[in-house]
Enzyme design. Structure first.
Site, PDB file in Angstrom:
ATOM      1  N   GLU A  49       0.973  -1.019  -0.075  1.00 15.02           N
ATOM      2  CA  GLU A  49      -0.099  -0.101   0.124  1.00 15.02           C
ATOM      3  C   GLU A  49       0.747   1.281   0.117  1.00 15.02           C
ATOM      4  O   GLU A  49       1.837   1.315   0.900  1.00 15.02           O
ATOM      5  CB  GLU A  49      -1.044  -0.017   1.208  1.00 15.02           C
ATOM      6  CG  GLU A  49      -1.775  -1.036   1.597  1.00 15.02           C
ATOM      7  CD  GLU A  49      -2.421  -1.049   2.754  1.00 15.02           C
ATOM      8  OE1 GLU A  49      -2.209  -0.030   3.403  1.00 15.02           O
ATOM      9  OE2 GLU A  49      -3.004  -1.756   3.428  1.00 15.02           O
ATOM     10  N   ASP A  60      -4.373   8.112  11.290  1.00 11.01           N
ATOM     11  CA  ASP A  60      -3.004   7.667  11.387  1.00 11.01           C
ATOM     12  C   ASP A  60      -2.438   8.207  12.747  1.00 11.01           C
ATOM     13  O   ASP A  60      -2.923   9.125  13.238  1.00 11.01           O
ATOM     14  CB  ASP A  60      -2.111   8.532  10.125  1.00 11.01           C
ATOM     15  CG  ASP A  60      -2.635   7.999   8.840  1.00 11.01           C
ATOM     16  OD1 ASP A  60      -3.139   6.790   8.592  1.00 11.01           O
ATOM     17  OD2 ASP A  60      -2.194   8.766   7.937  1.00 11.01           O
TER      18      ASP A  60
END
Length: 264
Positions: A49, A60
């Site tokens: 990815e 995140d």
């Protein structure tokens, strides 16, 4: 070009889970990202990815935020992401872009899908795109021959899981916990139950991400999931390395350890 379907078929034939690695484009440098991803593939990652650096990364944790910030400071743009995908796809690994929706929307969904396919990408993971708003992206992706991956979480109801998996083609991303990315001491106990519930609604592979950082954790997740997703642990190796060569060596070692883990 390696597709997600062939990756998971191969892993299934070998009676193991697939190993999925994440790195943002532009980190530690534009060339360094390709080199690190290549090392990950050579040591056993089946899927890569490539993260599209974004200024407001909702999902995140601090490790990925640090790497993404450095990528943005390096001037990484969508064209650089596409070049990274092109470089990584040459390794033979199925290569995806993980991106929040806003950059794609501003760039143009059809244009983004067309350029990603042209670069050798096989699909996208869009963590903040909801099924209710996914129509234009599903259409653009289908036209370009790209797979679409959406997320389910421990909080997802069965009705919600059913709605999300209907938008998925490559695999389903099962977030192991309610929270942000980051390697942890243990993988959430909710992950196995989420995989089981998701499989009741789809025949697609179900991959678990968030919290995996060691070979032992990878083995634990591989016992019940079709794929194991690792991001922060790779990034931490690069952040902590004294130089790029040491970082690449550390990433290669970790990928090898994780690859051994997913093989039981």
């Amino acid at each position: 070009m390696t597709t997600l379907h062939t990756v998971f078929e191969k892993a299934r034939s070998e009676k193991r889970a697939a190993l999925v690695g994440y790195l943002p484009a532009g980190f530690p440098t534009a060339e360094g990202a390709v080199a690190a991803a290549t090392a990950m593939v050579e040591a056993g990652c089946d899927v890569i990815e490539i993260g599209l650096p974004y200024s407001d990364p909702l999902m995140d944790g601090p490790t990925i935020q640090d790497a993404v910030h450095r990528a943005l400071v390096n001037g990484t743009r969508i064209a650089d992401v596409m070049r990274t995908v092109e470089g990584v796809a040459k390794t033979g690994a199925a290569t995806l872009v993980m991106t929040y929706w806003n950059p794609v929307d501003r760039y143009g969904a059809e244009r983004f899908a067309r350029e990603l396919a042209s670069a050798g990408g096989v699909g996208t993971i869009t963590p903040d795109l909801t099924p209710e708003e996914a129509g234009p992206w599903l259409e653009a992706s289908a036209s370009a021959g790209l797979d679409t991956v959406f997320l389910v979480a421990p909080s997802s109801t069965d009705a919600r899981i059913e709605k999300v998996v209907a938008c998925c083609t490559g695999f389903v991303y099962a977030a192991s916990l309610m929270g942000v990315t980051g390697a942890r001491e243990s993988v959430s106990l909710a992950a196995e139950g989420l995989v089981k519930r998701t499989r009741e609604h789809t025949s697609l592979p179900v991959c678990v991400g968030l919290g995996v950082g060691t070979g032992a954790q990878a083995a634990e997740v591989a016992a019940y999931a079709d794929g194991v997703i690792v991001g922060s642990a790779f990034i931490r190796r690069l952040l902590d390395a004294p130089d790029e060569a040491a970082g690449l060596a550390a990433v290669r070692r970790l990928a090898g350890e994780l690859a051994t883990g997913v093989r039981g």
